[in-house]
Design a protein around this motif. Structure first.
Motif, PDB file in Angstrom:
ATOM      1  N   UNK A   4     -46.967 -12.863   4.293  1.00  0.00           N
ATOM      2  CA  UNK A   4     -47.063 -14.192   5.911  1.00  0.00           C
ATOM      3  C   UNK A   4     -46.144 -14.461   5.519  1.00  0.00           C
ATOM      4  N   UNK A   5     -45.697 -14.720   4.743  1.00  0.00           N
ATOM      5  CA  UNK A   5     -44.112 -16.640   4.359  1.00  0.00           C
ATOM      6  C   UNK A   5     -43.056 -15.970   4.726  1.00  0.00           C
ATOM      7  N   UNK A   6     -41.781 -16.687   5.359  1.00  0.00           N
ATOM      8  CA  UNK A   6     -40.787 -16.021   5.725  1.00  0.00           C
ATOM      9  C   UNK A   6     -40.329 -16.167   4.451  1.00  0.00           C
ATOM     10  N   UNK A   7     -38.659 -16.244   4.385  1.00  0.00           N
ATOM     11  CA  UNK A   7     -38.447 -16.210   3.862  1.00  0.00           C
ATOM     12  C   UNK A   7     -37.251 -17.542   3.415  1.00  0.00           C
ATOM     13  N   UNK A   8     -37.290 -18.465   4.134  1.00  0.00           N
ATOM     14  CA  UNK A   8     -36.595 -19.924   3.487  1.00  0.00           C
ATOM     15  C   UNK A   8     -38.286 -20.644   2.624  1.00  0.00           C
ATOM     16  N   UNK A   9     -39.450 -19.929   3.011  1.00  0.00           N
ATOM     17  CA  UNK A   9     -40.881 -20.912   2.513  1.00  0.00           C
ATOM     18  C   UNK A   9     -41.196 -20.430   1.094  1.00  0.00           C
ATOM     19  N   UNK A  10     -41.187 -18.601   1.786  1.00  0.00           N
ATOM     20  CA  UNK A  10     -41.132 -18.561  -0.253  1.00  0.00           C
ATOM     21  C   UNK A  10     -39.850 -18.941  -1.419  1.00  0.00           C
ATOM     22  N   UNK A  11     -38.730 -19.534  -0.922  1.00  0.00           N
ATOM     23  CA  UNK A  11     -37.738 -20.831  -1.726  1.00  0.00           C
ATOM     24  C   UNK A  11     -38.121 -21.533  -1.664  1.00  0.00           C
ATOM     25  N   UNK A 132     -36.039 -13.116  -3.532  1.00  0.00           N
ATOM     26  CA  UNK A 132     -36.602 -14.561  -3.173  1.00  0.00           C
ATOM     27  C   UNK A 132     -38.068 -15.400  -3.710  1.00  0.00           C
ATOM     28  N   UNK A 133     -38.302 -14.422  -3.760  1.00  0.00           N
ATOM     29  CA  UNK A 133     -39.038 -15.554  -4.869  1.00  0.00           C
ATOM     30  C   UNK A 133     -39.046 -15.618  -5.830  1.00  0.00           C
ATOM     31  N   UNK A 134     -38.596 -14.733  -6.853  1.00  0.00           N
ATOM     32  CA  UNK A 134     -38.514 -15.782  -7.866  1.00  0.00           C
ATOM     33  C   UNK A 134     -36.782 -15.721  -8.555  1.00  0.00           C
ATOM     34  N   UNK A 135     -35.558 -16.030  -7.057  1.00  0.00           N
ATOM     35  CA  UNK A 135     -34.813 -16.638  -7.345  1.00  0.00           C
ATOM     36  C   UNK A 135     -35.555 -18.511  -6.681  1.00  0.00           C
TER      37      UNK A 135
END
Lengths: 206, 322
Positions: A4-11, A132-135
């Motif tokens: 549910x999280x957006x990519x910037x949130x994941x980062x 994105x999460x791994x980065x």
């Protein structure tokens, strides 16, 4: 399970709210043992980022083919493969830095943070999200290492990245190997203290 | 739980004693025949030669003795002092050098003819093999304790050192898996990786063997002793996230250890981890009751305690076995 999280949130999650070193308290061995200077922290951070990103991608790609009962050995072998790759590359391209980091590059294979990201994220989510999460996690680790290295190098030898900043050496103690425990402990306490103050202020406002 | 723990400790102790006994029988140093009875190191800078009869005083000058490390014959040293002492029917020559000797390496001592009928001697001086093995064990256990002086295995160390019961459980499971995987790694390294020039696969093979032994211990324990499995099963997954378990085979490979040395290294490393966990859990149980500032509670104070242990363990550096 969709994410549910957006990519910037994941980062940002990897960098701050779930920072692998200060928040999750995983992969403490390098944070204590390899953080005497900013440079070693940066180097090890790059290696971990590489292994984290590529193993997350591999697992996210093949998640349907992996039987749940043998997933842990599979993760370990995937990580070991990428660790061997970065180990051989570093030994060939940067022999000096490699000699300095010694056995720690090979030990990335047992860092809890990488297996934990595969287990809780990459084996369920889509390939771009896992990337994105791994980065985020990789940069979070690097950030933690650099911060600890910054404090120890500045206070221990008065330099940053080898450049003399202070002109004197405030506390020799901080570059002693066992000071790593004290620095990490004190920094964790410092972050806890800030969080506590912040929460108190929030509570007073409302 | 208590009794099974004790049984396990007895089994482990018995296994260690058996290994020591076998080592003693197999590798007890044989005595030299002839003029020289015995050679050995004494202290940091001395080599002693035990002879059957006294040597003439005029021969006891430093120029008559030359010593060098066996694998480094270019660097030759003369003793600074040669002394002779008669004690209990034996004659002991002691050669004192001005720099500390590296006792881990065998040394060669060459002398001029010391009696009228003996030739010039070339003597091999080394620590007894048992002493060497013991040194590896003590070194991994205390001097180079993997937790407090090499900073490995910290995630699991901080995770499982809250209670004494969990700490001992984790330590014992870790010891078993460590021994099993180190022995398997040695066989794989010696008989597969070296003959086929597959050195670069070290990491993959060693971690694969660790997962294999974790899985094996898991399956065997589940069938053989379900009670023990219930109390120890949770720790098995954690073993694989412990850097020490992969650091020991890598260290073994880079030092070209033989099987007995590998077993000693594994025992020392795992025993050191158990010791560190036990010490730490004893302190943390008390810390729960102590008045600690709010922001230091939990992990921060545990790190500072570990730092103090690390400082204390610095005291073991420089420990020398006789």
């Amino acid at each position: 399970m969709a994410n549910t999280l957006t990519k910037p949130q994941l980062l940002g999650r990897g960098l701050l709210s779930q920072n692998p070193i200060f928040k999750l308290a995983l992969s403490m061995c390098p944070a204590v043992g390899m953080s005497t200077t900013v440079m070693t922290g940066l180097m090890l951070g790059c290696a971990v980022l590489f292994v984290q990103v590529f193993s997350s991608l591999t697992i996210a790609l093949f998640k349907r083919q992996i039987h749940p009962r043998i997933r842990i050995p599979t993760y370990t072998l995937v990580i070991a493969t990428w660790v061997t790759v970065i180990d051989l590359v570093l030994a060939a391209v940067f022999p000096a830095a490699y000699a300095q980091m010694g056995i720690f590059i090979k030990l990335i294979v047992a860092f809890a943070i990488i297996t934990m990201r595969l287990e809780t994220f990459a084996c369920k989510e889509s390939v771009p999200d896992s990337f994105v999460d791994a980065v985020g996690m990789g940069f979070g680790f690097m950030f933690g290492m650099v911060v600890i290295g910054f404090v120890r190098e500045l206070l221990g030898s008065g330099t940053i990245l080898g450049y003399d900043v202070l002109g004197f050496k405030p506390f020799m103690f901080f570059i002693l190997p066992c000071a790593g425990f004290f620095v990490v402990g004190l920094m964790m306490a410092f972050f806890n203290w800030i969080e506590q103050k912040y929460r108190e202020r929030m509570a007073n406002k409302s | 739980m208590k009794s099974s723990l004790r049984n396990l400790a007895i089994i482990l102790g018995a296994a260690a004693a058996l290994i020591a006994l076998v080592a003693a029988v197999l590798f007890w140093p044989a005595s030299n025949d002839g003029f020289i009875l015995d050679t050995g190191f004494s202290g940091d800078t001395k080599i002693t030669l035990t002879t059957t009869s006294p040597v003439e005083k005029s021969l006891l000058v430093p120029q008559n003795f030359t010593a060098f490390e066996e694998n480094d014959p270019d660097i030759q040293m003369h003793p600074v002092k040669v002394k002779q002492k008669l004690s209990g029917g034996k004659n002991v020559l002691s050669l004192t050098f001005d720099a500390p000797l590296n006792r881990a390496n065998p040394h060669i001592v060459k002398t001029v003819p010391l009696t009228s009928d003996s030739p010039a001697l070339s003597l091999r001086v080394e620590q007894s093999y048992l002493g060497h093995l013991l040194f590896i064990l003590i070194s991994a256990l205390l001097i180079n304790n993997y937790v407090f002086t090499k900073y490995l295995g910290l995630c699991v160390f901080f995770g499982t050192s809250k209670r004494k019961k969990t700490a001992t459980g984790m330590g014992i499971v870790f010891t078993i898996v460590m021994l099993a995987s180190a022995i398997m790694s040695w066989f794989a390294y010696r008989y597969v990786l070296i003959p086929f020039h597959l050195d670069f696969l070290q990491v993959v093979v060693f971690i694969g063997l660790v997962s294999l032994s974790v899985q094996a211990v898991d399956t065997i324990l589940r069938k053989v002793n379900p009670v023990l499995f219930k109390s120890f099963g949770v720790f098995l997954v954690l073993v694989i996230a412990n850097c020490i378990i992969i650091a020991v085979p890598l260290y073994m490979a880079s030092n070209q250890y033989n099987l007995l040395e590998t077993v000693m290294l594994a025992l020392g490393a795992a025993g050191g981890f158990l010791l560190a966990l036990y010490l730490m859990s004893s302190v943390r149980e008390r810390l729960d009751l102590a008045p600690i500032p709010e922001s230091f509670k939990g992990l921060p104070i545990a790190f500072i305690t570990a730092g103090q242990f690390a400082l204390a363990f610095l005291g073991f550096s420089g420990l020398q076995l006789i």
